[in-house]
Write a protein that holds these residues in place. Sequence first.
Motif, PDB file in Angstrom:
ATOM      1  N   GLU A  62       1.839  -6.045   2.187  1.00  0.00           N
ATOM      2  CA  GLU A  62       1.415  -5.980   0.765  1.00  0.00           C
ATOM      3  C   GLU A  62       0.860  -7.269   0.414  1.00  0.00           C
ATOM      4  O   GLU A  62      -0.097  -7.289  -0.430  1.00  0.00           O
ATOM      5  CB  GLU A  62       2.491  -5.366   0.051  1.00  0.00           C
ATOM      6  CG  GLU A  62       2.672  -3.817   0.545  1.00  0.00           C
ATOM      7  CD  GLU A  62       3.871  -3.378  -0.588  1.00  0.00           C
ATOM      8  OE1 GLU A  62       3.432  -3.027  -1.501  1.00  0.00           O
ATOM      9  OE2 GLU A  62       5.109  -3.314  -0.087  1.00  0.00           O
ATOM     10  N   ARG A 114      -5.600  -1.170  -1.268  1.00  0.00           N
ATOM     11  CA  ARG A 114      -5.422  -1.902  -0.048  1.00  0.00           C
ATOM     12  C   ARG A 114      -6.633  -2.375   0.554  1.00  0.00           C
ATOM     13  O   ARG A 114      -7.511  -2.097   0.628  1.00  0.00           O
ATOM     14  CB  ARG A 114      -4.644  -0.811   0.907  1.00  0.00           C
ATOM     15  CG  ARG A 114      -3.367  -0.126   0.067  1.00  0.00           C
ATOM     16  CD  ARG A 114      -2.966   0.834   1.369  1.00  0.00           C
ATOM     17  NE  ARG A 114      -2.111  -0.101   2.290  1.00  0.00           N
ATOM     18  CZ  ARG A 114      -1.981   0.454   3.527  1.00  0.00           C
ATOM     19  NH1 ARG A 114      -2.419   1.734   4.047  1.00  0.00           N
ATOM     20  NH2 ARG A 114      -1.539  -0.396   4.700  1.00  0.00           N
ATOM     21  N   SER A 162       0.077  -4.901   7.877  1.00  0.00           N
ATOM     22  CA  SER A 162       1.118  -3.878   7.211  1.00  0.00           C
ATOM     23  C   SER A 162       1.956  -4.877   6.240  1.00  0.00           C
ATOM     24  O   SER A 162       3.420  -4.579   6.181  1.00  0.00           O
ATOM     25  CB  SER A 162       2.098  -3.126   8.078  1.00  0.00           C
ATOM     26  OG  SER A 162       2.946  -2.179   7.248  1.00  0.00           O
ATOM     27  N   GLN A 171       4.168   4.766  -1.804  1.00  0.00           N
ATOM     28  CA  GLN A 171       3.700   4.265  -0.196  1.00  0.00           C
ATOM     29  C   GLN A 171       4.555   2.791   0.065  1.00  0.00           C
ATOM     30  O   GLN A 171       4.629   2.575   1.094  1.00  0.00           O
ATOM     31  CB  GLN A 171       2.327   4.363  -0.069  1.00  0.00           C
ATOM     32  CG  GLN A 171       1.708   5.604  -0.185  1.00  0.00           C
ATOM     33  CD  GLN A 171       2.097   6.621   0.918  1.00  0.00           C
ATOM     34  OE1 GLN A 171       2.339   6.465   1.841  1.00  0.00           O
ATOM     35  NE2 GLN A 171       2.616   7.932   0.289  1.00  0.00           N
ATOM     36  N   SER A 172       4.846   2.370  -1.174  1.00  0.00           N
ATOM     37  CA  SER A 172       5.351   0.906  -0.923  1.00  0.00           C
ATOM     38  C   SER A 172       6.530   0.456  -1.969  1.00  0.00           C
ATOM     39  O   SER A 172       6.354   1.284  -3.170  1.00  0.00           O
ATOM     40  CB  SER A 172       4.352  -0.072  -1.104  1.00  0.00           C
ATOM     41  OG  SER A 172       3.975  -0.046  -2.131  1.00  0.00           O
TER      42      SER A 172
END
Length: 249
Positions: free
Chosen positions: A206, A196, A204, A77-78
């Motif tokens: 990280e 998260r 949004s 996802q990242s």
Amino acid sequence: MTALKTAAVIPARYDSSRFPGKALVDILGKAMIVRVYQAVEKCEQIDEVYVATDDKRIKKVVEAAGGRVIMTSNQHQSGTDRIAEAAAQIEADLIVNVQGDEPLIEAQSITQALKPFSQENNLQMSTLKRKINSEAAKSPDLVKVITDYEDYALYFSRSPIPYYRDTKVKDQHYYQHIGLYVYRRDFLLKYAGMERTALEKAESLEQLRALENGYQIKVLETKAKLIGVDRKEDVELVEKELKARNKKI
């Protein structure tokens, strides 16, 4: 102090939502991901450079240019998750995360972000910032950062920070966060496994996960001109800057 073995990992995916295939976009005759890779190689403090990707097209182009690739899951996802999967396969003390869409990155900026790790044994993470004007600070695409007196991050935001209540203040200072990170490898693997956090989800961003979990992030100021490629129109801006740099050489 024993020299810290350092590896750079460049995350790259093909399916960018705003600009599909941008990792392979041609910039003055060279694929962007290859241009980033070769720029990172010029940093003398870097022992190894890898591209972390889930796409065979990117792998083929990087390897054809003599680069090394680590294939990763297509479920990430990242970029941090992709970097962490690659880092788990690398023997190094420090991992440098260089974004694959920063074709103007230079060795000097990487060296700058690495420097505090030779001075601070407990430092787990560092990054960069550069001064911008108040108009640029309004863009949510440019992440802003504020720091304390010792250059540790207080907060990152897509909103202009700080908020100047007195709009007549002439000397308004804003800093753009540059998305280049250095992590101690063990911390990166731990960080990628954390849940998260609320602020991370809200903005949004990280890096807020680290702050919310009580970890400090050293933020070094750079004067380097960097233009991230988020949209097709950014390519022209990058090419213009590269041509200007070549004229100075």
